[in-house]
Design a protein around this motif. Structure first.
Motif, PDB file in Angstrom:
ATOM      1  N   ALA B 283      -0.311  -6.245  -0.438  1.00  0.00           N
ATOM      2  CA  ALA B 283       0.658  -6.710   0.559  1.00  0.00           C
ATOM      3  C   ALA B 283      -0.065  -7.407   1.711  1.00  0.00           C
ATOM      4  CB  ALA B 283       1.472  -5.524   1.079  1.00  0.00           C
ATOM      5  N   PHE B 284      -1.183  -6.804   2.131  1.00  0.00           N
ATOM      6  CA  PHE B 284      -1.954  -7.390   3.216  1.00  0.00           C
ATOM      7  C   PHE B 284      -2.458  -8.779   2.824  1.00  0.00           C
ATOM      8  CE2 PHE B 284      -5.773  -8.071   5.738  1.00  0.00           C
ATOM      9  CZ  PHE B 284      -5.313  -7.760   7.006  1.00  0.00           C
ATOM     10  N   ASN B 286      -1.152 -10.773   0.595  1.00  0.00           N
ATOM     11  CA  ASN B 286      -0.007 -11.678   0.543  1.00  0.00           C
ATOM     12  C   ASN B 286       0.382 -12.161   1.930  1.00  0.00           C
ATOM     13  OD1 ASN B 286       0.744 -12.128  -2.146  1.00  0.00           O
ATOM     14  ND2 ASN B 286       1.579 -10.057  -2.322  1.00  0.00           N
ATOM     15  N   GLY B 287       0.458 -11.204   2.873  1.00  0.00           N
ATOM     16  CA  GLY B 287       0.801 -11.573   4.242  1.00  0.00           C
ATOM     17  C   GLY B 287      -0.196 -12.561   4.817  1.00  0.00           C
ATOM     18  N   ALA B 288      -1.460 -12.262   4.566  1.00  0.00           N
ATOM     19  CA  ALA B 288      -2.516 -13.138   5.082  1.00  0.00           C
ATOM     20  C   ALA B 288      -2.427 -14.517   4.443  1.00  0.00           C
ATOM     21  CB  ALA B 288      -3.885 -12.508   4.817  1.00  0.00           C
ATOM     22  N   VAL B 290       0.266 -15.948   3.367  1.00  0.00           N
ATOM     23  CA  VAL B 290       1.404 -16.660   3.959  1.00  0.00           C
ATOM     24  C   VAL B 290       0.976 -17.289   5.300  1.00  0.00           C
ATOM     25  CG1 VAL B 290       3.653 -16.364   5.080  1.00  0.00           C
ATOM     26  CG2 VAL B 290       3.212 -15.314   2.844  1.00  0.00           C
TER      27      VAL B 290
END
Lengths: 591, 607
Positions: B283-284, B286-288, B290
């Motif tokens: 998730a981290f 993916n967020g990064a 984005v």
């Protein structure tokens, strides 16, 4: 496990699952809710990515500038939904694990409790290996569907929700969904039906391979001394290859199932797209709705298989459950009265009209026996005459089918629980040592001072070798401890009986592996000890017999004669033949 | 698009058997063990290249299919009206890709199963043969259980891993590589970012794995103790009741059950934590991706479509890491199992068939001990400098107290063990130069326990001579004077003897063992002592049969009862590893010494 899965396996399997839920409702709820949270957040993740794409990525890149707050929000949303998902995963996995392990532990305790309360006669009817697997692998098999079970329950809830959503969105697409998902579940069942006989066969073959290896290695000396290594290897190879071929068939089936189950959702999505495009064209739904449905399909494809995992484990579970239940529902336990024994020295023993049968084969046909307190009686008889059975009757390991055994004039069945064991001790033919120290094996947990332990060891002629062991009384013997010889083990078992100062001591050929000279010293010591115990000794050796006050000649399940050794030798031809055989051998060889 | 990673909840650590590791030489690492396994069982390598190509193909399919779906949606449905023709073509192409992937997947599965099962069967058979080729020193009774696990449960562990994990590992690794390549093509900056995000996980996984491995090990140990405690309540049923220690036994079981449960929960907790940390890292990342991706997109370094695709690739990348932790337990079991199996294969055959073995010369066999000494490995010498000759056709009885070394002499003369010093010669040929085929057909030993196989009486006798017919077997019993005993059996020579011959009494088993030696028709016969539990009636038969068997052959009888010594041509008296007296019974019995003492203590209670 060689039993075929019983009929109605699905229905009965759900019954077992229901038992699990009823026994562990709270932790099951935690796991199922966790699973549901997991499923919902999985969809939520897709939604968040869609939203981030539509509202942050696309506009920002189109405009050529990004708002810091929008990016931060996107990042936080992704992390938040992942955190929720992780919470769901932890609740589901840990909950399922705790539930499964609690059930395993509980049933293992119940099964062993039952082993301990069931009468010895029941144990005699059931092979050791079977009982061990009842408490071990059968309990494990019974609860094997529990690991994926909460997951599957969560998935079912989600599936129902999804279908509802589909119906609301577009009935035609819902139709596609209601074909694809049941198809996956159905295929899983078909697969497990086809697979389970193969797996059963493989398990059976594993057992046979292991059987050959066991037998062959046990007979290694024979194999080696007769130069049969090659033919033994051929025998083993044939079975090993049969197992291999079965496993390859398993592989074919599984090799087919896995790709099909993986391809189905993909094909489903493609069907959804084809049908959906037409529906969008006709204006029934808009493109956004179609995209969401397509996502749902891909997302659900994997969790739906959890249902299959549960179904897969059910046949194994039902077979395990049945085997465990056979133990738990086994009837029969010894009834006890409340009478007490008050005597302090040797017990008076009397057996009247005792009959006993193993199944249909009666081995004792009405045995009568009186032993006065403090006397030593030898029971002599050919193999199969019922000596060991009689020995187990005397200490009430089993009850006679007819007739009665009395201690100090009281029917053994009227005595309180533990009372017979307090007064009488049996040293059986084959010795059993606990995985414990020498002290533990002698005291069996009773509070006995070390000097008494040493005294018992001395009487059993075991003090010498125990003192020579690395840690004396603290040396661990038994399965994982120091290896002792047969004679040493017998002497420890004897000390275990003697330390309890039994008023009746029954020795069932208990010194067979002990050197004759040592045996003489043991028996002489027993007679000389101040306990004044009544002793019944099952024996072959003439020297042992000679130490008895009286000899009982047991033949084909009845007392054929009794008297002193000299008297019996003089008047009973059968007795004479039996105990003087060694001398005749000697004479023939010399002649 | 985030697909749930391939995870499969399963119960931790099945109960496992197996005790000591028969490791010969230093313990190898996991990869060295695998390499060594491939060397010893080349069957595993068969067609491996094609299987790997298929794995790559089916992995590629896994990546291509979602991408195709993505493209269909993006291109066909992005306009104001859907492009039906484009969607149809794209769907058909994607369907073709799905089918090819499935086909490749199937072919790979089948090949992998065939290869591994072939390899495992070969390992089993080779291990089995090696166990038989080991000397009696390695076949000691207390190690037999673990030797059996070497060719059964240990191999099964490897098989289980291959079934569940092997495929997944293969596919996952390929998937990770493929994802990396695609990621690099689309954006090297974001690829670096993803690797940077995963770096702590890669480092952390080792830490988690170590804890997880030790947690699973604890589970296995507790499970072993649990089964041991349960076994006590079953095997010790008689003793427990006889001494009324039910409560104590139940307590011991409860303790073991509870310890097992606690260990299982602990392992499960660590596993869940490991898995979760992977999920959060993904998730981290993916967020990064984005955040950084949008910034890169604004600078024109990446298109929107590629950025969205990149998020999907990150998912493909994370799966293998999670799979690795899931499979760790089974992978470790499998490597440990393999290591133990290889341990057996690596154990040198210390008493081996000579490469250019000679046959024994025909005719009766004479025995020479040429200054023979023997010590068990790591133990003191138990036979010291035995130097003597036995003429052909002599019937020799060897007597002595328990532990005097008489059984060791029997094992040396049959070459179950080699002397540590000196030589044994049969008919003038040094024993270690005699071919096993000749040795085992001319020299036969009847061991202490007449071990029988779960077959008929005739089959068991045929272990002595494979081509003996039922009639010949029957004749053998008649010649041994055992006709009446045979007639008493329900099906004569076709009577099944049961597991380990347990349908027969100990003495009866000995009778079959003697018939087995009789049909082998050896020139040198070695008899180890008869068991003490034989009932007297059978003992008489046994003596007659032995008498018939030994006539006219060189015989070395380890005597338990001195009656054997009285009937022998010559008696060897062994004391503390040395032959202290030698001669006929009549001569020795009146000379003060070890023999006279033994004889006196035997006769006393019998007369």
């Amino acid at each position: 496990m060689t039993t075929k899965p019983p009929p109605g396996v699905l229905r009965r399997g759900f019954g077992v699952l229901w038992v699990a839920v009823k026994e562990q409702p709270r932790i099951f709820t935690v796991a199922a809710v966790g699973s549901f949270v997991f499923a919902v957040t999985t969809i939520g993740q897709a939604y968040v990515f869609g939203a981030v794409t539509d509202r942050v990525i696309v506009p920002s890149i189109e405009r050529g500038e990004a708002e810091t707050s929008a990016l931060a929000l996107a990042f936080l949303a992704i992390m938040l939904v992942a955190t929720l998902k992780v919470a769901g995963i932890i609740a589901r996995r840990l909950g399922a694990g705790i539930m499964q392990y609690r059930l395993q532990a509980g049933y293992r305790q119940r099964v062993t409790r039952r082993y301990l309360t069931l009468p010895f006669a029941w144990h005699q009817r059931h092979p050791t290996g079977e009982l061990l697997s009842n408490a071990g692998s059968d309990v494990e098999a019974t609860w094997s569907p529990i690991a994926p079970f909460p997951f599957a329950v969560g998935v079912v809830v989600m599936l129902v929700g999804t279908l509802g959503l589909l119906v609301v969105t577009d009935p035609v697409l819902a139709l596609v969904g209601s074909v694809v998902f049941p198809l996956i579940a159905w295929l899983t069942v078909v697969y497990s039906r086809r697979m389970s006989p193969l797996m059963t066969r493989a398990q059976q073959l594993r057992g046979e391979v292991s059987g050959i290896a066991h037998e062959s290695f046990d007979g290694a000396l024979v194999v080696k001394t007769l130069g049969r290594e090659t033919s033994e290897t051929e025998r083993f190879t044939a079975k090993a290859h049969e197992l291999r071929d079965t496993m390859i068939r398993v592989g074919r089936l599984r090799g087919l199932f896995d790709p099909v189950i993986e391809a189905l959702p993909s094909l489903g999505v493609l069907v959804v797209l084809l049908v959906g495009t037409a529906r969008v064209g006709s204006g029934a739904i808009d493109a956004g709705q179609l995209v969401r449905v397509a996502y749902l399909f891909t997302l659900l494809a994997f969790p739906v298989r959890a249902i299959g995992w549960v179904l897969n484990e059910l046949p194994r579970s039902v077979v395990g459950w049945d085997r465990v239940q056979r133990v738990l529902t086994a009837s029969g336990s010894q009834e006890h009265g409340d009478a007490r024994l008050t005597g302090a020295r040797g017990a008076a023993l009397s057996v009247a009209g005792a009959r006993f049968a193993y199944g249909d084969a009666e081995v004792l046909h009405g045995v009568d026996l009186e032993v006065a307190p403090g006397r030593t009686v030898a029971v002599v008889g050919p193999t199969g005459s019922g000596k060991s059975t009689l020995a187990t009757l005397l200490v009430r390991l089993v009850d006679p089918a007819q007739g009665v055994v009395r201690l100090d004039g009281t029917d053994a069945r009227d005595l309180a629980a533990g009372e017979v064991a307090r007064a009488a001790a049996l040293v059986p033919q084959s010795t059993f040592l606990f995985d414990d120290t020498v002290r533990g094996n002698v005291t069996l947990g009773a509070d006995v001072p070390d000097e008494d332990v040493w005294a018992a060891l001395r009487l059993a002629q075991a003090d010498g070798f125990v003192a020579a062991l690395g840690s004396g009384l603290d040396t661990v013997v038994g399965e994982r401890g120091t290896t002792l010889s047969g004679g040493q083990r017998q002497r420890l078992a004897l000390a275990r009986a003697v330390v309890r100062r039994p008023r009746l001591l029954v020795l069932d050929d208990a010194t067979s592996a002990v050197d004759p000279q040592v045996e003489q010293r043991i028996l002489a010591g027993l007679r000389a000890s101040d306990a004044g115990s009544t002793v019944v000794v099952v024996a072959y050796r003439q020297a042992t017999i000679a130490l008895a006050d009286e000899v009982v000649f047991l033949d084909r399940g009845v007392v054929a004669d009794r008297g002193t050794h000299a008297a019996l030798s003089a008047r009973s031809a059968g007795y004479r033949d039996l105990v003087t055989a060694y001398e005749r051998v000697t004479d023939e060889v010399i002649a | 698009m985030t697909a749930p990673a391939a995870e499969r909840p399963r119960s931790a650590a099945a109960p496992r058997t197996g005790g000591t590791v028969d490791a010969a030489g230093p313990e190898r690492g996991a990869f060295a063990t695998l390499a060594h396994g491939l060397r010893l069982a080349p069957e595993f390598r068969e067609g491996l290249l094609v299987t790997l190509l298929l794995a790559l193909l089916s992995t590629a399919g896994r990546v291509v299919v979602p991408v195709a779906v993505q493209q269909t949606i993006d291109r066909g449905l992005s306009g104001p009206t859907p492009d039906t023709g484009l969607v149809r073509t794209a769907c058909l192409l994607a369907a073709a890709a799905v089918l090819v992937t499935a086909g490749a997947n199937y072919a790979m599965n089948v090949r992998l199963y065939r290869t591994t099962e072939n390899g495992l069967a070969a390992l089993r058979v080779r291990g089995f043969r090696r166990v038989h080729d080991l000397s009696v020193l390695h076949q000691a009774a207390e190690r037999r259980g673990s030797l059996v696990s070497r060719v059964t449960s240990d191999v099964d562990t490897i098989s289980t891993f291959m079934q569940w994990g092997g495929l997944l590992v293969l596919v996952s690794t390929a998937q990770m590589l493929l994802a990396t390549v695609l990621m690099l093509v689309w954006s090297w900056q974001l690829t670096l970012l993803v690797y940077a995000c995963f770096l702590p996980l890669f480092l952390g996984v080792r830490f988690f794995q170590a804890r997880l491995a030790s947690a699973y090990l604890t589970v296995r140990e507790r499970m072993g103790e649990l089964l041991g405690a349960v076994a006590e309540s079953v095997v010790g049923a008689q003793v427990i009741r006889a001494h009324a220690v039910e409560a104590r036994t139940a307590e011991r079981v409860d303790t073991a059950v509870e310890a097992t449960r606690a260990a299982q929960v602990r392992a499960q907790t660590i596993a869940a934590a490991t898995y979760s940390s992977g999920e959060l890292t993904a998730a981290f990342a993916n967020g990064a991706v984005v955040v950084v991706g949008v910034l890169l997109g604004i600078d024109g370094d990446i298109t929107t479509g590629r950025l969205v695709g990149f998020l999907f690739l990150v998912t493909l990348f994370i799966q293998p890491v999670q799979v690795a932790t899931e499979l760790l337990n089974e992978a470790q079991n499998a490597v440990a199992g393999l290591r133990r199996v290889l341990g057996v294969l690596d154990t040198p055959t210390d008493v081996a068939d000579p490469a250019q073995g000679r046959p024994l010369p025909p005719g009766p066999v004479g025995v020479v001990f040429d200054h023979v000494a023997f010590a068990y490995p790591g133990g003191p010498e138990v036979v010291h400098d035995v130097d003597l000759a036995i003429a052909p056709r002599t019937r020799v009885a060897v007597v002595g107290e328990t532990g005097s070394g008489k059984t060791t002499l029997a094992k040396l003369v049959t070459r179950l063990m080699d002397p540590t010093r000196g030589r044994v010669l049969l008919s003038g040929v040094p024993l270690d130069e005699v071919a096993f085929s000749s040795l085992r057909s001319r020299v036969v030993m009847v061991p202490q326990d007449g071990f029988l196989f779960d077959a008929t009486v005739a089959d068991n006798v045929r272990y002595g001579r494979a081509d003996a017919t039922d009639d010949e077997v029957e004749a053998a019993f008649l010649e041994l004077g055992l006709g009446d005993w045979l007639a008493g059996l329900p099906d004569g020579v076709a009577t099944a003897v049961g597991e380990r011959g347990e349908s027969l009494s100990v003495g009866e088993r000995q009778l079959v063992a003697i018939a087995r030696a009789y049909v082998a028709d050896p020139d040198l016969l070695v008899l180890d002592e008869a068991t003490s539990a034989v009932d007297p009636a059978t003992e008489v038969r046994l003596q007659r049969a032995l008498d018939a068997l030994t006539r006219g052959r060189t015989t070395l009888a380890i005597a338990h009862r001195l009656s054997t010594a009285e009937g022998a041509d010559e008696v060897l008296v062994v004391d503390k590893g040395e032959v202290v007296q030698r001669g006929p019974h009549a001569e020795l019995v009146d000379v003060p010494g070890v023999y006279a003492r033994l004889h006196a203590s035997w006769v006393a209670p019998h007369r």
